[in-house]
Scaffold this motif. Structure first.
Motif, PDB file in Angstrom:
ATOM      1  N   HIS A  26       0.807  -1.215   0.000  1.00 15.02           N
ATOM      2  CA  HIS A  26       0.000   0.000   0.000  1.00 15.02           C
ATOM      3  C   HIS A  26       0.843   1.270   0.000  1.00 15.02           C
ATOM      4  CE1 HIS A  26      -3.744  -2.129   0.316  1.00 15.02           C
ATOM      5  NE2 HIS A  26      -3.380  -2.740   1.420  1.00 15.02           N
ATOM      6  N   THR A  27       1.838   1.336   0.869  1.00 16.69           N
ATOM      7  CA  THR A  27       2.591   2.584   1.019  1.00 16.69           C
ATOM      8  C   THR A  27       3.815   2.643   0.125  1.00 16.69           C
ATOM      9  OG1 THR A  27       4.051   1.756   2.784  1.00 16.69           O
ATOM     10  CG2 THR A  27       1.897   2.611   3.438  1.00 16.69           C
ATOM     11  N   ARG A  28       4.253   1.525  -0.409  1.00 14.46           N
ATOM     12  CA  ARG A  28       5.450   1.382  -1.245  1.00 14.46           C
ATOM     13  C   ARG A  28       6.741   1.530  -0.444  1.00 14.46           C
ATOM     14  NH1 ARG A  28       2.595  -1.137  -4.297  1.00 14.46           N
ATOM     15  NH2 ARG A  28       4.114  -1.109  -5.970  1.00 14.46           N
ATOM     16  N   GLN A  29       6.644   1.557   0.883  1.00 15.43           N
ATOM     17  CA  GLN A  29       7.832   1.667   1.715  1.00 15.43           C
ATOM     18  C   GLN A  29       8.610   0.360   1.703  1.00 15.43           C
ATOM     19  OE1 GLN A  29       7.067   2.346   5.897  1.00 15.43           O
ATOM     20  NE2 GLN A  29       9.112   3.155   6.268  1.00 15.43           N
ATOM     21  N   VAL A  30       9.940   0.451   1.547  1.00 16.07           N
ATOM     22  CA  VAL A  30      10.789  -0.734   1.633  1.00 16.07           C
ATOM     23  C   VAL A  30      10.875  -1.131   3.105  1.00 16.07           C
ATOM     24  CG1 VAL A  30      13.098  -1.661   1.298  1.00 16.07           C
ATOM     25  CG2 VAL A  30      12.108  -0.131  -0.417  1.00 16.07           C
ATOM     26  N   PRO A  94       4.939  -4.298  12.424  1.00 13.47           N
ATOM     27  CA  PRO A  94       6.275  -3.833  12.040  1.00 13.47           C
ATOM     28  C   PRO A  94       7.115  -4.945  11.431  1.00 13.47           C
ATOM     29  CG  PRO A  94       5.698  -3.045  14.229  1.00 13.47           C
ATOM     30  CD  PRO A  94       4.638  -4.038  13.849  1.00 13.47           C
ATOM     31  N   ALA A  95       7.885  -4.589  10.429  1.00  7.21           N
ATOM     32  CA  ALA A  95       8.764  -5.578   9.804  1.00  7.21           C
ATOM     33  C   ALA A  95      10.066  -5.725  10.582  1.00  7.21           C
ATOM     34  CB  ALA A  95       9.061  -5.185   8.357  1.00  7.21           C
ATOM     35  N   CYS A  96      10.455  -4.676  11.287  1.00  7.32           N
ATOM     36  CA  CYS A  96      11.734  -4.688  11.988  1.00  7.32           C
ATOM     37  C   CYS A  96      11.585  -5.221  13.403  1.00  7.32           C
ATOM     38  CB  CYS A  96      12.316  -3.270  12.027  1.00  7.32           C
ATOM     39  SG  CYS A  96      13.971  -3.189  12.769  1.00  7.32           S
ATOM     40  N   HIS A  97      12.571  -5.995  13.849  1.00  8.73           N
ATOM     41  CA  HIS A  97      12.524  -6.561  15.204  1.00  8.73           C
ATOM     42  C   HIS A  97      12.624  -5.486  16.280  1.00  8.73           C
ATOM     43  CE1 HIS A  97      16.878  -6.048  14.763  1.00  8.73           C
ATOM     44  NE2 HIS A  97      16.958  -6.128  16.081  1.00  8.73           N
ATOM     45  N   THR A  98      13.048  -4.266  15.898  1.00 10.41           N
ATOM     46  CA  THR A  98      13.154  -3.167  16.860  1.00 10.41           C
ATOM     47  C   THR A  98      11.805  -2.524  17.136  1.00 10.41           C
ATOM     48  OG1 THR A  98      13.564  -1.516  15.135  1.00 10.41           O
ATOM     49  CG2 THR A  98      15.485  -2.649  16.049  1.00 10.41           C
ATOM     50  N   GLY A  99      10.806  -2.892  16.335  1.00  8.49           N
ATOM     51  CA  GLY A  99       9.493  -2.281  16.465  1.00  8.49           C
ATOM     52  C   GLY A  99       9.220  -1.205  15.448  1.00  8.49           C
ATOM     53  N   HIS A 100      10.232  -0.843  14.668  1.00  7.73           N
ATOM     54  CA  HIS A 100      10.044   0.126  13.604  1.00  7.73           C
ATOM     55  C   HIS A 100       9.279  -0.527  12.441  1.00  7.73           C
ATOM     56  CE1 HIS A 100      13.328   2.178  15.744  1.00  7.73           C
ATOM     57  NE2 HIS A 100      12.894   3.287  15.156  1.00  7.73           N
ATOM     58  N   THR A 101       8.522   0.286  11.732  1.00  6.81           N
ATOM     59  CA  THR A 101       7.771  -0.226  10.589  1.00  6.81           C
ATOM     60  C   THR A 101       8.699  -0.864   9.575  1.00  6.81           C
ATOM     61  OG1 THR A 101       6.055   1.468  10.860  1.00  6.81           O
ATOM     62  CG2 THR A 101       6.224   0.408   8.698  1.00  6.81           C
ATOM     63  N   SER A 102       9.813  -0.205   9.308  1.00  6.92           N
ATOM     64  CA  SER A 102      10.797  -0.682   8.343  1.00  6.92           C
ATOM     65  C   SER A 102      12.146  -0.852   9.017  1.00  6.92           C
ATOM     66  CB  SER A 102      10.923   0.322   7.185  1.00  6.92           C
ATOM     67  OG  SER A 102      12.056   0.047   6.387  1.00  6.92           O
ATOM     68  N   CYS A 103      12.940  -1.789   8.518  1.00  5.83           N
ATOM     69  CA  CYS A 103      14.303  -1.946   9.017  1.00  5.83           C
ATOM     70  C   CYS A 103      15.182  -0.765   8.593  1.00  5.83           C
ATOM     71  CB  CYS A 103      14.911  -3.243   8.480  1.00  5.83           C
ATOM     72  SG  CYS A 103      14.144  -4.735   9.146  1.00  5.83           S
ATOM     73  N   PHE A 104      14.740  -0.044   7.551  1.00 10.48           N
ATOM     74  CA  PHE A 104      15.522   1.075   7.037  1.00 10.48           C
ATOM     75  C   PHE A 104      15.048   2.386   7.666  1.00 10.48           C
ATOM     76  CE2 PHE A 104      15.523  -2.296   3.892  1.00 10.48           C
ATOM     77  CZ  PHE A 104      16.873  -2.443   3.617  1.00 10.48           C
ATOM     78  N   TYR A 105      15.391   2.573   8.944  1.00  7.77           N
ATOM     79  CA  TYR A 105      14.950   3.759   9.668  1.00  7.77           C
ATOM     80  C   TYR A 105      16.112   4.679  10.061  1.00  7.77           C
ATOM     81  CZ  TYR A 105      16.390   1.029  13.764  1.00  7.77           C
ATOM     82  OH  TYR A 105      17.114   0.270  14.661  1.00  7.77           O
TER      83      TYR A 105
END
Length: 226
Positions: A26-30, A94-105
């Motif tokens: 939906h958002t196109r975010q990696v 979240p895709a990232c184990h840190t809780g961020h939506t993306s690992c690329f933060y």
């Protein structure tokens, strides 16, 4: 048309692995990057859930199997050299184990002249409106609209629509941009109030654009090979 993994002719590396990039449908975010082997690719195709190969554990793992944040695959691509995969997914969290939506933060650099926003602001706006509904803030205009109800929200949408038309008739691009922004905001509030999301609108626009809605999943959630 790819009907099996063999037909895709994936070029695996010396470890018989291939990098896979996950992107929000939906958002196109990696969202993240991980490794896949032939078995994990087939499991992904069979289940519709992104499954990878862990080089450190030397074992298969399905994203979300411990966190519940599964990544449901909508489309599955490979690139021109057939050595990189791209999965468009609908994430459960979240895709990232840190809780961020993306690992690329973590940002390295930004070109302020070019970084002026994109269509992802629609999701950000919708999330903020949803948060205001769930957690009212004193003095919030959004909460004021929710409290006033449907008639007030509809009135504001009508007013902003008229002002947008007037701006267009005046031939003033800056005014048109401003009024269109106001209209989109109030329309977002209206959609949220009625329990409708931008995703619903995007689905309808896509169906109208293509004339025929493409099936994204086969039976029992399995991905249809193209």
């Amino acid at each position: 048309m790819v009907t099996s993994l063999d037909d895709a002719a994936i070029q695996f590396n010396d470890q018989v692995l291939v990098p896979a990039i996950l992107q929000d449908y939906h958002t196109r975010q990696v969202l993240m990057m991980a490794w896949m082997n032939a078995e994990s690719i087939q499991i992904t195709l069979d289940t519709g859930k992104a499954t990878f190969y862990s080089r450190s554990r030397q074992a298969l793992w399905t994203k979300g199997e411990t966190s519940g944040h599964f990544q449901h695959v909508v489309t599955f691509y490979y690139d021109c050299d057939a050595d990189t995969l791209l999965l468009e997914v609908i994430p459960d969290g979240p895709a990232c184990h840190t809780g961020h939506t993306s690992c690329f933060y973590r940002e390295i650099a930004e070109n302020a002249e070019l970084d002026k926003g994109n269509s992802s602001i629609l999701k950000t706006l919708n999330d903020q409106i949803e948060d205001r509904k769930a957690h009212p803030v004193e003095g919030s205009y959004t909460n004021y609209l929710f409290n006033e109800g449907l008639d007030k929200i509809c009135k504001k949408v009508g007013e902003e629509s008229t002002e947008t038309v007037i701006a267009a008739k005046n031939g003033d691009p800056d005014e048109l941009i401003s009024e269109t922004s106001d209209l989109i905001y109030h329309l977002s509030v209206l959609l949220n109030y009625q329990g409708v999301s931008f995703d619903d609108v995007f689905e309808k626009l896509t169906a109208r654009h293509t004339h025929k809605r493409r099936d994204e999943y086969g039976a029992a959630g399995k991905i249809k090979n193209k």
